[in-house]
Design a protein around this motif. Sequence first.
Motif, PDB file in Angstrom:
ATOM      1  N   ALA A 187      61.648 -34.182  65.574  1.00 59.37           N
ATOM      2  CA  ALA A 187      60.475 -33.812  66.346  1.00 59.37           C
ATOM      3  C   ALA A 187      59.150 -33.894  65.559  1.00 59.37           C
ATOM      4  O   ALA A 187      58.033 -34.317  66.258  1.00 59.37           O
ATOM      5  CB  ALA A 187      60.613 -31.980  66.464  1.00 59.37           C
ATOM      6  N   VAL A 188      59.043 -33.916  64.291  1.00 59.53           N
ATOM      7  CA  VAL A 188      57.955 -34.347  63.427  1.00 59.53           C
ATOM      8  C   VAL A 188      57.563 -35.883  63.630  1.00 59.53           C
ATOM      9  O   VAL A 188      56.399 -35.994  64.049  1.00 59.53           O
ATOM     10  CB  VAL A 188      58.124 -33.989  62.032  1.00 59.53           C
ATOM     11  CG1 VAL A 188      57.126 -34.510  61.227  1.00 59.53           C
ATOM     12  CG2 VAL A 188      58.277 -32.442  61.952  1.00 59.53           C
ATOM     13  N   ALA A 189      58.603 -36.540  63.525  1.00 61.26           N
ATOM     14  CA  ALA A 189      58.372 -37.990  63.786  1.00 61.26           C
ATOM     15  C   ALA A 189      57.864 -38.289  65.205  1.00 61.26           C
ATOM     16  O   ALA A 189      56.898 -39.238  65.431  1.00 61.26           O
ATOM     17  CB  ALA A 189      59.463 -38.785  63.595  1.00 61.26           C
ATOM     18  N   ALA A 190      58.482 -37.715  66.204  1.00 65.60           N
ATOM     19  CA  ALA A 190      58.256 -37.937  67.553  1.00 65.60           C
ATOM     20  C   ALA A 190      56.699 -37.372  67.747  1.00 65.60           C
ATOM     21  O   ALA A 190      55.878 -38.344  68.396  1.00 65.60           O
ATOM     22  CB  ALA A 190      59.003 -37.331  68.504  1.00 65.60           C
ATOM     23  N   ARG A 191      56.390 -36.312  67.195  1.00 66.30           N
ATOM     24  CA  ARG A 191      54.945 -36.088  67.397  1.00 66.30           C
ATOM     25  C   ARG A 191      53.981 -36.909  66.849  1.00 66.30           C
ATOM     26  O   ARG A 191      52.800 -37.056  67.331  1.00 66.30           O
ATOM     27  CB  ARG A 191      54.858 -34.487  66.692  1.00 66.30           C
ATOM     28  CG  ARG A 191      53.593 -33.640  67.157  1.00 66.30           C
ATOM     29  CD  ARG A 191      53.445 -32.349  66.527  1.00 66.30           C
ATOM     30  NE  ARG A 191      54.503 -31.479  67.538  1.00 66.30           N
ATOM     31  CZ  ARG A 191      54.364 -31.126  68.469  1.00 66.30           C
ATOM     32  NH1 ARG A 191      52.951 -31.011  68.999  1.00 66.30           N
ATOM     33  NH2 ARG A 191      55.020 -30.187  69.011  1.00 66.30           N
TER      34      ARG A 191
END
Length: 255
Positions: A204-208
């Motif tokens: 989630a952090v990487a995609a954001r």
Amino acid sequence: ITFGAAHHHLWCFCYAMPLTRQFTLEYSGQFDATLPTLVRLGLPVPLGGTSNHFPMAVLRGLGGWDPYNVTEDADLGLRIARAGLEVRMLPSTTWEEAPETFGPWLRQRTRWLKGWFTTWIVHMRRPGALLRELGLRQFLGWQAFMAGIALSVLVHGVFSLVTLYELAFGALRPGPSAPIQTALAWLAIGTMATGIAASMTLGAVAARRRGRGYLARSLLLTPVYWIAISLAAYRALWQLLRAPHHWEKTPHGIA
């Protein structure tokens, strides 16, 4: 001498389907978070096969690519570390097409995992020499990352099936006859759930960071995706015994 692996990120541009969304989230976590962390900690980096940059003289001095390892980038990454050289990440984007259907994805993942198994076996033929060349910190870091992933993908599928069975038939309900066994079982389930939650958070952090936070809802399928990876791991183990150098090509040009 500094090697540059141009894998700040491999972005999978075929992300419309559930499988390709999982692939995208996985790559995003790997190349935007995990590999930069390995570089920052000074640990061996398994590179990434799509886009790397090397001084040719040094690459030849290392023996070049291993033609018998089907995940040759992971093997070369460790040989770079054993030679006392460095890998650095470049802030670039490499476009990678994700497999759209399960069959090509399974064959690709089988090849990757078979190569990881091969890399660990080859370099652990002389563990004392590996320890001397890497040093204790790098040696332990490599074992935790490479061997840890190889072992976890083999264990996860079986553990998931056992857990579902016990949940279905009430074996995890606390009872006076086996309180310790029940407590250990719930501890194991909690450990697995923590691992899945950590992976989902990383994705989630990487995609954001990539401006694609809307993909985060697809992370709910992470437990299913992990079981599929475990299936590929057992297929890889079988191929390692029967056809260790067989290379299953991944079709591209679909998107």
